[in-house]
Motif scaffolding. Structure first.
Motif, PDB file in Angstrom:
ATOM      1  N   ASP A  86       0.807  -1.218   0.000  1.00 44.83           N
ATOM      2  CA  ASP A  86       0.000   0.000   0.000  1.00 44.83           C
ATOM      3  C   ASP A  86       0.841   1.270   0.000  1.00 44.83           C
ATOM      4  OD1 ASP A  86      -2.117  -1.743   0.134  1.00 44.83           O
ATOM      5  OD2 ASP A  86      -2.390  -1.550   2.310  1.00 44.83           O
ATOM      6  N   GLN A  87       2.166   1.149  -0.203  1.00 47.92           N
ATOM      7  CA  GLN A  87       2.991   2.354  -0.055  1.00 47.92           C
ATOM      8  C   GLN A  87       2.824   3.361  -1.203  1.00 47.92           C
ATOM      9  OE1 GLN A  87       5.575   2.177  -2.393  1.00 47.92           O
ATOM     10  NE2 GLN A  87       5.361   0.013  -2.806  1.00 47.92           N
ATOM     11  N   GLY A  88       2.482   2.900  -2.393  1.00 46.11           N
ATOM     12  CA  GLY A  88       2.184   3.855  -3.470  1.00 46.11           C
ATOM     13  C   GLY A  88       3.367   4.609  -4.057  1.00 46.11           C
ATOM     14  N   GLU A  89       4.595   4.292  -3.628  1.00 45.87           N
ATOM     15  CA  GLU A  89       5.771   4.999  -4.140  1.00 45.87           C
ATOM     16  C   GLU A  89       6.531   4.150  -5.161  1.00 45.87           C
ATOM     17  OE1 GLU A  89       7.240   8.111  -3.412  1.00 45.87           O
ATOM     18  OE2 GLU A  89       5.280   8.530  -2.538  1.00 45.87           O
ATOM     19  N   LEU A  90       6.688   2.868  -4.858  1.00 40.39           N
ATOM     20  CA  LEU A  90       7.523   1.988  -5.672  1.00 40.39           C
ATOM     21  C   LEU A  90       6.636   0.997  -6.428  1.00 40.39           C
ATOM     22  CD1 LEU A  90      10.070   1.057  -2.832  1.00 40.39           C
ATOM     23  CD2 LEU A  90      10.176   3.015  -4.386  1.00 40.39           C
ATOM     24  N   PRO A  91       7.002   0.656  -7.662  1.00 41.55           N
ATOM     25  CA  PRO A  91       6.238  -0.368  -8.373  1.00 41.55           C
ATOM     26  C   PRO A  91       6.446  -1.741  -7.734  1.00 41.55           C
ATOM     27  CG  PRO A  91       8.138   0.337  -9.673  1.00 41.55           C
ATOM     28  CD  PRO A  91       8.113   1.202  -8.453  1.00 41.55           C
ATOM     29  N   VAL A  92       5.349  -2.414  -7.436  1.00 40.59           N
ATOM     30  CA  VAL A  92       5.403  -3.707  -6.747  1.00 40.59           C
ATOM     31  C   VAL A  92       4.776  -4.785  -7.614  1.00 40.59           C
ATOM     32  CG1 VAL A  92       4.743  -5.012  -4.699  1.00 40.59           C
ATOM     33  CG2 VAL A  92       5.142  -2.568  -4.528  1.00 40.59           C
ATOM     34  N   HIS A  93       5.439  -5.916  -7.663  1.00 41.34           N
ATOM     35  CA  HIS A  93       4.864  -7.105  -8.286  1.00 41.34           C
ATOM     36  C   HIS A  93       4.675  -8.120  -7.168  1.00 41.34           C
ATOM     37  CE1 HIS A  93       4.266 -10.088 -11.500  1.00 41.34           C
ATOM     38  NE2 HIS A  93       4.827 -10.908 -10.646  1.00 41.34           N
ATOM     39  N   VAL A  94       3.421  -8.465  -6.863  1.00 36.96           N
ATOM     40  CA  VAL A  94       3.188  -9.349  -5.722  1.00 36.96           C
ATOM     41  C   VAL A  94       2.803 -10.740  -6.209  1.00 36.96           C
ATOM     42  CG1 VAL A  94       0.830  -8.487  -5.460  1.00 36.96           C
ATOM     43  CG2 VAL A  94       1.903  -9.686  -3.570  1.00 36.96           C
ATOM     44  N   THR A  95       3.366 -11.744  -5.561  1.00 32.36           N
ATOM     45  CA  THR A  95       3.116 -13.143  -5.933  1.00 32.36           C
ATOM     46  C   THR A  95       2.816 -13.940  -4.675  1.00 32.36           C
ATOM     47  OG1 THR A  95       4.740 -12.921  -7.710  1.00 32.36           O
ATOM     48  CG2 THR A  95       4.087 -15.150  -7.118  1.00 32.36           C
ATOM     49  N   ARG A  96       1.800 -14.791  -4.772  1.00 37.58           N
ATOM     50  CA  ARG A  96       1.534 -15.676  -3.636  1.00 37.58           C
ATOM     51  C   ARG A  96       2.434 -16.905  -3.721  1.00 37.58           C
ATOM     52  NH1 ARG A  96      -4.768 -16.887  -3.297  1.00 37.58           N
ATOM     53  NH2 ARG A  96      -4.164 -17.981  -5.204  1.00 37.58           N
ATOM     54  N   TYR A  97       2.975 -17.311  -2.584  1.00 40.42           N
ATOM     55  CA  TYR A  97       3.789 -18.534  -2.493  1.00 40.42           C
ATOM     56  C   TYR A  97       3.000 -19.713  -3.064  1.00 40.42           C
ATOM     57  CZ  TYR A  97       6.438 -22.292  -0.130  1.00 40.42           C
ATOM     58  OH  TYR A  97       7.174 -23.420   0.171  1.00 40.42           O
ATOM     59  N   GLU A  98       1.711 -19.750  -2.754  1.00 44.28           N
ATOM     60  CA  GLU A  98       0.866 -20.858  -3.196  1.00 44.28           C
ATOM     61  C   GLU A  98       0.794 -20.927  -4.725  1.00 44.28           C
ATOM     62  OE1 GLU A  98       0.069 -18.545  -0.973  1.00 44.28           O
ATOM     63  OE2 GLU A  98       0.145 -19.702   0.886  1.00 44.28           O
ATOM     64  N   ASP A  99       0.889 -19.770  -5.386  1.00 43.25           N
ATOM     65  CA  ASP A  99       0.853 -19.763  -6.848  1.00 43.25           C
ATOM     66  C   ASP A  99       2.192 -20.168  -7.446  1.00 43.25           C
ATOM     67  OD1 ASP A  99      -1.864 -18.998  -7.091  1.00 43.25           O
ATOM     68  OD2 ASP A  99      -1.297 -16.975  -6.500  1.00 43.25           O
ATOM     69  N   LEU A 100       3.283 -19.879  -6.716  1.00 44.36           N
ATOM     70  CA  LEU A 100       4.596 -20.381  -7.161  1.00 44.36           C
ATOM     71  C   LEU A 100       4.575 -21.907  -7.151  1.00 44.36           C
ATOM     72  CD1 LEU A 100       7.130 -18.100  -5.217  1.00 44.36           C
ATOM     73  CD2 LEU A 100       6.505 -17.943  -7.621  1.00 44.36           C
ATOM     74  N   LEU A 101       3.904 -22.479  -6.151  1.00 44.71           N
ATOM     75  CA  LEU A 101       3.807 -23.936  -6.042  1.00 44.71           C
ATOM     76  C   LEU A 101       2.882 -24.511  -7.106  1.00 44.71           C
ATOM     77  CD1 LEU A 101       3.327 -24.681  -2.222  1.00 44.71           C
ATOM     78  CD2 LEU A 101       5.232 -25.445  -3.641  1.00 44.71           C
ATOM     79  N   ALA A 102       1.725 -23.880  -7.272  1.00 43.83           N
ATOM     80  CA  ALA A 102       0.685 -24.442  -8.131  1.00 43.83           C
ATOM     81  C   ALA A 102       1.046 -24.304  -9.602  1.00 43.83           C
ATOM     82  CB  ALA A 102      -0.652 -23.767  -7.844  1.00 43.83           C
TER      83      ALA A 102
END
Lengths: 320, 313
Positions: free
Chosen positions: B173-189
């Protein structure tokens, strides 16, 4: 406002300072001119032509400028003068003066500043190298309890003597210990004071202090591993060289000061003459006595090995 | 240059990600050594701080160190050639001066990994050799930090962690830096899709076959076997192993309802945001929460990845 002047010795240098420092006090007014003069005054905002420049410090051959927010600004010139513009209390000003600032001054004088504590043994100075938190000061305190004398804590200055032998300079008789380490040294004097007001780190004065330089006998680089047991291995000349460079205190100051060549030369001479060993101890729990035991055992065996190797040579221990 | 921060709460797949990225960049026939992974936590090291900032961190208060962290990160970014990855467990917090600890000027992007906190607690208890209850208390503590001891010195700087959900929100939620978020569960699946999106976000040359090989070289059993054989340096001495199970859903048998409740009470909204809440509530309602290992699809967090950027924030 004029301040009373203090006279000290540190790293073999006569120091005159208007700020109280944990250096060795001179008993009376010194007969000789001081080697290092510390003054309080306005420090310029920047160096005219810095070779190296970061947000906090800049350097050029013969000049080094450091800004510590809320504490002081420092200007070190020609390995001789330190100008201080205090912004905080003397205690805080002194902490950075005896650390980073004095390291820059020693570098200007061509002294190799190793991130190491050092003790006196019968065969010469033994250095304990390592980054912050590796246990240099704790090991120093433990070996002092065992009867050795100290040469330096945290920063050890090394020069080549006229015969080309690496020699450790005698720094000043104070160990800086965190509360945890101090708890194990119950018999230490109660005269200690805090390094800084808000920190659980103490300045502990040391009586058993060697005040003159001493040839280096060995350097032990302290590292940790996640296994049990202590391992000691001797470095090759190549890894020893890399190890000493890595454990150089404020290595990044050297480039702008144009001292890298002098530094490399001294370090190269050192690894050719002095064994550098890597000491690995378990990260947790940090048990200081077994570590000191192992290092003492290793040094004894090393000395014995050297004596056997040199049997028949009348030059054992003599300077070259 | 600037840095891609590999940011996560501990035990959320950060080392696995580093292993895949290392193997992707190496392009070697053999798996890369786990003791030479890219992206080590340089920004949290006292030695790095002392040398790059030029001041002794061991003579500085935690507040002074925090105040100088943005400078450290800028100096690190300047000195590190691309591709620069640095692992951080720090939350996205601000120095006492108000400056962000991770400045825009030092940052290329943030690759954030999030994992079901119910599984994190199980893995973390194993890693630190502590009880589940101790870890639940730690994960619910808004002032939590790592290496925060004030009476002794660590080779690491103090690491502000916050509570689990505070950590997640601070980065997302910081709104300053571009973030790419990944769930651990999706790395597995679906590792190819999830790691693939990370590789693209980091601007690395795209090569599907190379990624498939990197994922294979960094497969969980291989990491674990290598860690046992070569003594993984990042394992805690008190921990039986660094790579424990590498699965999702082991909380169902490891946690009691009281412990699940404590985490849901503290982190419910953020758990809901990532689809972790439904199973937890079903478990608490007593029906076991269904049989599937991962969180159900169709929650508010759909798809394997989502890019947060300044424009979207």
């Amino acid at each position: 406002m004029s301040r009373a002047l203090h006279h000290y010795t540190a790293y073999g240098l006569r120091v005159q300072s208007p700020i109280a420092l944990p250096f060795v006090p001179s008993p009376s007014a010194p007969a000789h001119e001081p080697d290092v003069v510390i003054r309080v005054g306005a420090v310029p905002a920047a160096l005219p032509t810095p070779v190296d420049k970061t947000r906090l410090w800049e350097s050029t051959p013969g000049a080094f400028l450091l800004n510590v927010d809320g504490v002081a600004r420092y200007l070190v010139t020609e390995g001789r003068n330190i100008l201080v513009e205090p912004r905080g209390g003397d205690q805080d000003v002194s902490v950075f003066l005896t650390g980073s600032v004095f390291a820059a001054l020693l570098q200007q004088r061509g002294v190799v500043t190793l991130h190491a504590s050092a003790i006196e043994t019968r065969a010469g100075a033994v250095l304990f190298l390592g980054p912050s938190g590796s246990g240099k000061s704790s090991l120093l305190a433990t070996t002092l309890q065992r009867g050795h004398a100290m040469l330096a804590d945290d920063v050890t200055g090394v020069v080549l003597d006229p015969g080309g032998r690496p020699t450790a300079l005698s720094a000043f008789p104070t160990v800086r210990l965190w509360a945890d380490a101090l708890d194990e040294l119950v018999w230490w004097p109660r005269t200690r004071g805090k390094v800084r007001e808000n920190m659980e780190k103490y300045l502990v004065p040391v009586e058993r202090f060697r005040a003159t330089p001493l040839a280096v006998r060995a350097a032990c680089a302290l590292t940790s591993h996640n296994r049990s047991g202590i391992e000691i291995e001797t470095c090759t000349i190549h890894t020893a060289f890399k190890c000493l460079l890595k454990n150089t205190y404020r290595k990044r100051y050297l480039h702008g000061l144009d001292q890298r060549q002098v530094h490399f030369r001294t370090v190269a001479a050192m690894v050719r003459q002095v064994p550098v060993v890597r000491v690995k101890r378990p990260t947790y729990p940090f048990q200081i006595n077994p570590l000191a035991d192992e290092i003492e055992r290793f040094l004894r065996e090393h000395d014995r090995g050297e004596c056997e190797a040199e049997t028949g040579s009348p030059a054992v221990g003599a300077s070259g | 240059m600037s840095i891609f921060w590999l940011a996560s709460y501990p035990k959320s797949g950060n080392t696995w990600l580093r292993a895949v990225l290392t193997n992707y960049l190496d392009e070697a026939g053999e798996p890369a050594s786990i003791n030479a992974l890219i992206g080590w936590s340089a920004a949290s090291s006292r030695h790095t701080f002392d040398e790059y900032v030029g001041l002794p961190s061991s003579d500085m208060t935690p507040e002074e160190i925090l105040r100088h962290r943005p400078l450290l990160h800028e100096a690190l970014a300047e000195a590190t050639p691309p591709p620069a990855f640095v692992k951080v467990h720090e939350a996205y917090v601000h120095a006492p001066s108000g400056a962000a600890l991770f400045p825009k000027t030092a940052t290329a992007g943030v690759i954030y990994l999030v994992r079901n906190p119910l599984d994190v607690v199980v893995s973390y208890a194993h890693h630190r050799n502590q009880t589940i209850d101790e870890i639940v208390t730690f994960m619910n503590d808004p002032t939590a930090e790592l290496e925060g001891a004030r009476r002794r010195l660590s080779t690491w700087l103090p690491i502000p962690l916050l509570m689990w959900s505070g950590h997640v929100s601070s980065w997302l939620d910081q709104g300053e830096l571009p973030v790419h978020v990944t769930r651990y569960e999706d790395l597995l699946a679906n590792p190819r899709v999830a790691f693939g999106a990370i590789v693209r976000f980091a601007g690395l040359d795209w090569d599907a076959a190379r990624l498939a090989r990197a994922i294979d070289h960094a497969a969980f059993p291989r990491l674990r076997a290598q860690a046992e054989k070569t003594r993984f340096q990042e394992k805690q001495p008190t921990s039986p192993s660094f790579f424990r199970a590498g699965v999702a859903g082991s909380w169902r048998t490891a946690l009691c309802p009281r412990q699940v409740r404590a985490l849901v009470d503290a982190h419910g909204p953020v758990m809901g945001r990532f689809g972790y809440l439904r199973d937890a509530e079903a478990f608490l309602a007593g029906d076991g929460g269904g049989a599937e290992a991962g969180p159900a699809a169709g929650g508010p967090f759909q798809g394997s990845t989502r890019v947060f950027s300044n424009r979207q924030a």
